[in-house]
Design a protein around this motif. Sequence first.
Motif, mmCIF file in Angstrom:
data_model
loop_
_atom_site.group_PDB
_atom_site.id
_atom_site.type_symbol
_atom_site.label_atom_id
_atom_site.label_comp_id
_atom_site.label_asym_id
_atom_site.label_seq_id
_atom_site.Cartn_x
_atom_site.Cartn_y
_atom_site.Cartn_z
ATOM 1 N N ALA A 104 -2.595 6.835 -3.709
ATOM 2 C CA ALA A 104 -1.966 7.860 -4.663
ATOM 3 C C ALA A 104 -1.310 9.092 -3.815
ATOM 4 O O ALA A 104 -0.062 9.416 -4.105
ATOM 5 N N ALA A 105 -1.932 9.520 -2.849
ATOM 6 C CA ALA A 105 -1.488 10.889 -2.270
ATOM 7 C C ALA A 105 -0.127 10.667 -1.299
ATOM 8 O O ALA A 105 0.331 11.540 -0.758
ATOM 9 N N THR A 106 -0.045 9.229 -0.885
ATOM 10 C CA THR A 106 1.014 8.982 -0.067
ATOM 11 C C THR A 106 2.022 8.150 -0.639
ATOM 12 O O THR A 106 2.589 7.613 0.133
ATOM 13 N N THR A 107 1.975 8.044 -1.715
ATOM 14 C CA THR A 107 3.018 7.370 -2.504
ATOM 15 C C THR A 107 3.809 7.789 -3.514
ATOM 16 O O THR A 107 3.385 8.887 -4.055
ATOM 17 N N LEU A 108 5.063 7.542 -3.411
ATOM 18 C CA LEU A 108 6.283 8.300 -4.379
ATOM 19 C C LEU A 108 6.244 7.381 -5.419
ATOM 20 O O LEU A 108 6.424 6.195 -5.425
ATOM 21 N N VAL A 124 -1.509 2.873 -7.865
ATOM 22 C CA VAL A 124 -2.571 3.122 -8.339
ATOM 23 C C VAL A 124 -2.283 3.727 -10.092
ATOM 24 O O VAL A 124 -2.900 2.895 -10.599
ATOM 25 N N ARG A 125 -1.147 4.439 -10.113
ATOM 26 C CA ARG A 125 -1.073 4.932 -11.627
ATOM 27 C C ARG A 125 -0.234 3.858 -12.267
ATOM 28 O O ARG A 125 0.740 3.579 -11.758
ATOM 29 N N LEU A 126 -0.596 3.623 -13.655
ATOM 30 C CA LEU A 126 0.321 2.535 -14.095
ATOM 31 C C LEU A 126 1.819 3.019 -14.454
ATOM 32 O O LEU A 126 1.712 4.215 -14.946
ATOM 33 N N PRO A 127 2.842 2.302 -14.338
ATOM 34 C CA PRO A 127 4.188 2.792 -14.415
ATOM 35 C C PRO A 127 4.384 2.464 -15.810
ATOM 36 O O PRO A 127 3.865 2.074 -16.854
#
Length: 377
Positions: A16-20, A166-169
């Motif tokens: 999550a920390a590396t994803t836009l 990781v986070r649901l869209p």
Amino acid sequence: MRPRSFRLGLLSLGLAATTLMASTATPEQASPDSTRQLTQAAASGVGPVFSATDRLARQVAGALADPATRDRLVAAVTAGPVDLLTARLNARTDRAAQSANAAVLAAKGLPAATGSVLQLRLGHQDVAAELARTERPLVAAASTDDAMTGVVAYEPAGAQLLLDPVRLPERPVLVVEVNVAKAMQRGLAQVRQELTARRLTSVTSAVTTQGGYWATKVNAIRLNNDQESWVKGSAEIFNIVGGTGLDGKATVNIVEMPHLDNDGTVYYPNQLLVHFNNYKDNLADVVMGEDDGDTNYRDLATALITALLTVVDYGTYTPLVTVIINAIINAMPASWWTHDPDYVDSWYTLSTGSSGRLNGAAANGWMDVAPYWVQQF
């Protein structure tokens, strides 16, 4: 969520920390940076299976531009996964599905007689209600890469979005994926057939002169939480159970655990895992793996056969992982361990007296086991 995959220490955390996170609105003209991010995200899942399913995802998204097709498919996929070879979206997409299925079968070492192994499902069950209300669902392919930095999804109009893995869209996503349950069942049957032909596996129907034999029964099992991507489906777990056969040669048996769908959940299968009538010694080992979508079962069978033929009976017990798995690693290309089958955990030196909670050697799970006497019929 799926059971944690160690990939022999290569798993990268902190996704999550590396994803836009892409906006849920229609994107403007892509900037050079966003184009690079999309390219890198797509490349992170590259492999023959992902390449085929990603191309098909783009085609399926295009077919959803037709309102009638979209409404029909949305209704079907809300009820459960849809076989993409029988979905009948349009002539172009149907041809693409046939081509993708053939490519996936070849990549997984499965015969053409296996039939369809491609399906479309909801990205997450929680989006079912929203899917019925939206006119613009996205379509993405299920990546086999645990270290993905983003999920590339396609608009019906052809645009691409980069989603957080990781986070649901917020926007509903339909996922093109391999029906791993079907592929694994057919693939492991093929592995067993090839092992049997080389006399490297045992038939569990034999009994001892005492009118039965001891086995190890799994009363409960749990695998740890991993916070893997929403785009991946349920796990498909199998075990390689091995030791020294009655003929003094190394032997293995493949035991499936289809009930292990989710990590962080305790299951109570009451399943027999080790049949000690198959082994000369009162000891056996278990190596647990999962099919992440890319597993080539022909290569798996070849690696197991290559490894087992190198094992010599020295008259003493030798751990399965030390000999067989190391031999498999040496026999297979690095990409096999980068993608599939995932190494989940190992349990060593199970005996007829093994009882209670046994922690995995990789600290990724535990099993509660007990001796079980199998009566002769």
